[in-house]
Design a protein around this motif. Structure first.
Motif, mmCIF file in Angstrom:
data_model
loop_
_atom_site.group_PDB
_atom_site.id
_atom_site.type_symbol
_atom_site.label_atom_id
_atom_site.label_comp_id
_atom_site.label_asym_id
_atom_site.label_seq_id
_atom_site.Cartn_x
_atom_site.Cartn_y
_atom_site.Cartn_z
ATOM 1 N N LEU A 174 32.416 29.757 46.395
ATOM 2 C CA LEU A 174 31.306 30.713 46.415
ATOM 3 C C LEU A 174 29.965 30.057 46.093
ATOM 4 C CD1 LEU A 174 32.822 33.893 44.733
ATOM 5 C CD2 LEU A 174 32.740 33.269 47.130
ATOM 6 N N ARG A 175 30.007 28.788 45.704
ATOM 7 C CA ARG A 175 28.791 28.025 45.401
ATOM 8 C C ARG A 175 28.006 28.578 44.223
ATOM 9 N NH1 ARG A 175 26.837 24.506 49.650
ATOM 10 N NH2 ARG A 175 24.790 24.975 48.822
ATOM 11 N N HIS A 176 28.733 29.048 43.190
ATOM 12 C CA HIS A 176 28.081 29.486 41.958
ATOM 13 C C HIS A 176 27.847 28.292 41.053
ATOM 14 C CE1 HIS A 176 29.821 33.800 42.379
ATOM 15 N NE2 HIS A 176 28.642 33.697 42.961
ATOM 16 N N ALA A 177 26.773 28.331 40.293
ATOM 17 C CA ALA A 177 26.470 27.246 39.362
ATOM 18 C C ALA A 177 27.390 27.289 38.141
ATOM 19 C CB ALA A 177 25.003 27.329 38.916
ATOM 20 N N LYS A 178 27.780 28.453 37.717
ATOM 21 C CA LYS A 178 28.594 28.628 36.506
ATOM 22 C C LYS A 178 29.891 29.363 36.834
ATOM 23 C CE LYS A 178 25.168 27.245 33.816
ATOM 24 N NZ LYS A 178 25.177 26.071 33.050
ATOM 25 N N SER A 179 31.000 28.852 36.316
ATOM 26 C CA SER A 179 32.290 29.479 36.624
ATOM 27 C C SER A 179 32.429 30.856 35.990
ATOM 28 C CB SER A 179 33.451 28.582 36.202
ATOM 29 O OG SER A 179 33.463 28.395 34.808
ATOM 30 N N HIS A 180 31.738 31.099 34.848
ATOM 31 C CA HIS A 180 31.857 32.417 34.221
ATOM 32 C C HIS A 180 31.239 33.508 35.101
ATOM 33 C CE1 HIS A 180 27.740 31.568 32.758
ATOM 34 N NE2 HIS A 180 27.609 32.876 32.719
ATOM 35 N N VAL A 181 30.241 33.153 35.905
ATOM 36 C CA VAL A 181 29.654 34.119 36.843
ATOM 37 C C VAL A 181 30.706 34.518 37.865
ATOM 38 C CG1 VAL A 181 27.925 34.438 38.663
ATOM 39 C CG2 VAL A 181 27.299 33.282 36.528
ATOM 40 N N THR A 182 31.405 33.531 38.394
ATOM 41 C CA THR A 182 32.451 33.793 39.384
ATOM 42 C C THR A 182 33.537 34.667 38.778
ATOM 43 O OG1 THR A 182 32.024 31.631 40.336
ATOM 44 C CG2 THR A 182 34.071 32.709 40.985
ATOM 45 N N LYS A 183 34.004 34.300 37.591
ATOM 46 C CA LYS A 183 35.105 35.025 36.967
ATOM 47 C C LYS A 183 34.707 36.447 36.585
ATOM 48 C CE LYS A 183 38.770 34.616 33.644
ATOM 49 N NZ LYS A 183 39.379 33.866 32.588
ATOM 50 N N ASN A 184 33.517 36.609 36.010
ATOM 51 C CA ASN A 184 33.104 37.928 35.523
ATOM 52 C C ASN A 184 32.629 38.864 36.622
ATOM 53 O OD1 ASN A 184 33.674 37.081 32.938
ATOM 54 N ND2 ASN A 184 31.564 36.614 32.428
ATOM 55 N N ARG A 185 32.041 38.325 37.682
ATOM 56 C CA ARG A 185 31.420 39.186 38.691
ATOM 57 C C ARG A 185 32.157 39.261 40.018
ATOM 58 N NH1 ARG A 185 25.081 37.775 37.789
ATOM 59 N NH2 ARG A 185 24.997 38.452 35.623
ATOM 60 N N CYS A 186 32.985 38.283 40.312
ATOM 61 C CA CYS A 186 33.585 38.255 41.652
ATOM 62 C C CYS A 186 35.099 38.338 41.675
ATOM 63 C CB CYS A 186 33.142 36.990 42.387
ATOM 64 S SG CYS A 186 31.388 37.005 42.761
ATOM 65 N N ILE A 187 35.767 37.753 40.697
ATOM 66 C CA ILE A 187 37.232 37.759 40.711
ATOM 67 C C ILE A 187 37.735 39.057 40.088
ATOM 68 C CG2 ILE A 187 39.318 36.663 39.823
ATOM 69 C CD1 ILE A 187 37.826 33.991 39.921
ATOM 70 N N LYS A 188 38.407 39.840 40.888
ATOM 71 C CA LYS A 188 39.037 41.073 40.426
ATOM 72 C C LYS A 188 40.537 40.854 40.501
ATOM 73 C CE LYS A 188 35.029 42.812 40.123
ATOM 74 N NZ LYS A 188 34.398 42.668 38.830
ATOM 75 N N THR A 189 41.190 40.862 39.347
ATOM 76 C CA THR A 189 42.632 40.600 39.332
ATOM 77 C C THR A 189 43.389 41.847 39.736
ATOM 78 O OG1 THR A 189 42.734 41.105 36.970
ATOM 79 C CG2 THR A 189 42.463 38.795 37.579
ATOM 80 N N PHE A 190 44.549 41.629 40.336
ATOM 81 C CA PHE A 190 45.407 42.707 40.792
ATOM 82 C C PHE A 190 46.424 43.010 39.704
ATOM 83 C CE2 PHE A 190 44.001 40.354 44.536
ATOM 84 C CZ PHE A 190 43.417 41.374 45.269
ATOM 85 N N ASP A 191 46.337 44.186 39.128
ATOM 86 C CA ASP A 191 47.276 44.617 38.091
ATOM 87 C C ASP A 191 48.387 45.412 38.779
ATOM 88 O OD1 ASP A 191 48.675 45.800 36.011
ATOM 89 O OD2 ASP A 191 46.890 46.507 34.960
ATOM 90 N N PRO A 192 49.611 44.884 38.803
ATOM 91 C CA PRO A 192 50.707 45.575 39.497
ATOM 92 C C PRO A 192 50.934 46.998 38.984
ATOM 93 C CG PRO A 192 51.366 43.359 38.884
ATOM 94 C CD PRO A 192 50.033 43.610 38.241
ATOM 95 N N ALA A 193 50.755 47.235 37.685
ATOM 96 C CA ALA A 193 50.949 48.578 37.132
ATOM 97 C C ALA A 193 49.891 49.539 37.680
ATOM 98 C CB ALA A 193 50.891 48.534 35.610
ATOM 99 N N LEU A 194 48.672 49.057 37.813
ATOM 100 C CA LEU A 194 47.595 49.881 38.353
ATOM 101 C C LEU A 194 47.847 50.201 39.824
ATOM 102 C CD1 LEU A 194 44.799 51.206 38.067
ATOM 103 C CD2 LEU A 194 43.819 48.986 38.589
ATOM 104 N N VAL A 195 48.259 49.208 40.587
ATOM 105 C CA VAL A 195 48.548 49.419 42.008
ATOM 106 C C VAL A 195 49.682 50.438 42.161
ATOM 107 C CG1 VAL A 195 49.392 48.324 44.124
ATOM 108 C CG2 VAL A 195 47.698 47.156 42.707
ATOM 109 N N ALA A 196 50.732 50.317 41.348
ATOM 110 C CA ALA A 196 51.859 51.253 41.414
ATOM 111 C C ALA A 196 51.414 52.670 41.052
ATOM 112 C CB ALA A 196 52.977 50.792 40.481
ATOM 113 N N ALA A 197 50.576 52.788 40.029
ATOM 114 C CA ALA A 197 50.085 54.107 39.623
ATOM 115 C C ALA A 197 49.247 54.744 40.731
ATOM 116 C CB ALA A 197 49.271 53.987 38.339
ATOM 117 N N MET A 198 48.396 53.967 41.379
ATOM 118 C CA MET A 198 47.557 54.501 42.448
ATOM 119 C C MET A 198 48.389 54.902 43.665
ATOM 120 S SD MET A 198 44.635 54.817 41.196
ATOM 121 C CE MET A 198 43.704 55.269 42.629
#
Length: 112
Positions: free
Chosen positions: A67-91
């Motif tokens: 993504l060409r971000h200068a800081k990895s925390h920007v990528t992790k906090n703003r762009c990476i959305k983890t998939f929670d299997p429990a949430l997916v099952a509930a939805m």
């Protein structure tokens, strides 16, 4: 566009800035439409790439570089959305319940 050492990186061929909106309309939208998938814009596209790369096992530093971000925390906090299997099952359970209710509910008459 070749191997530019300076100036505009993405250009029209005449040295002018490339219009990203026109690029999306001309090339991305036809592909998205042909695949019958929803388009949520370039930001959503970047988030999708980040989240899927991370889910597939790419280290957050690799995702940061893609993504060409200068800081990895920007990528992790703003762009990476983890998939929670429990949430997916509930939805999915909620979706099935809503579908069942919609199928059994009487249809309202439309008033003109």
């Amino acid at each position: 566009m070749g191997d530019p050492q300076s100036g505009v990186m993405f250009h029209t061929g005449a040295g002018q800035h490339l219009d990203i909106d026109k690029l999306v309309l001309r090339y991305v939208h036809p592909v998205v439409k042909s695949l019958n998938i929803d388009w949520y814009g370039l930001r959503g596209f970047r988030r999708g790439i980040a989240s899927n790369l991370y889910e597939l096992g790419a280290d957050e530093k690799i995702v940061q570089r893609v993504l060409r971000h200068a800081k990895s925390h920007v990528t992790k906090n703003r762009c990476i959305k983890t998939f929670d299997p429990a949430l997916v099952a509930a939805m999915k359970k909620l979706e099935a319940t809503v579908d069942l209710v919609n199928q059994s509910a009487p249809r309202a008459h439309q008033i003109n």
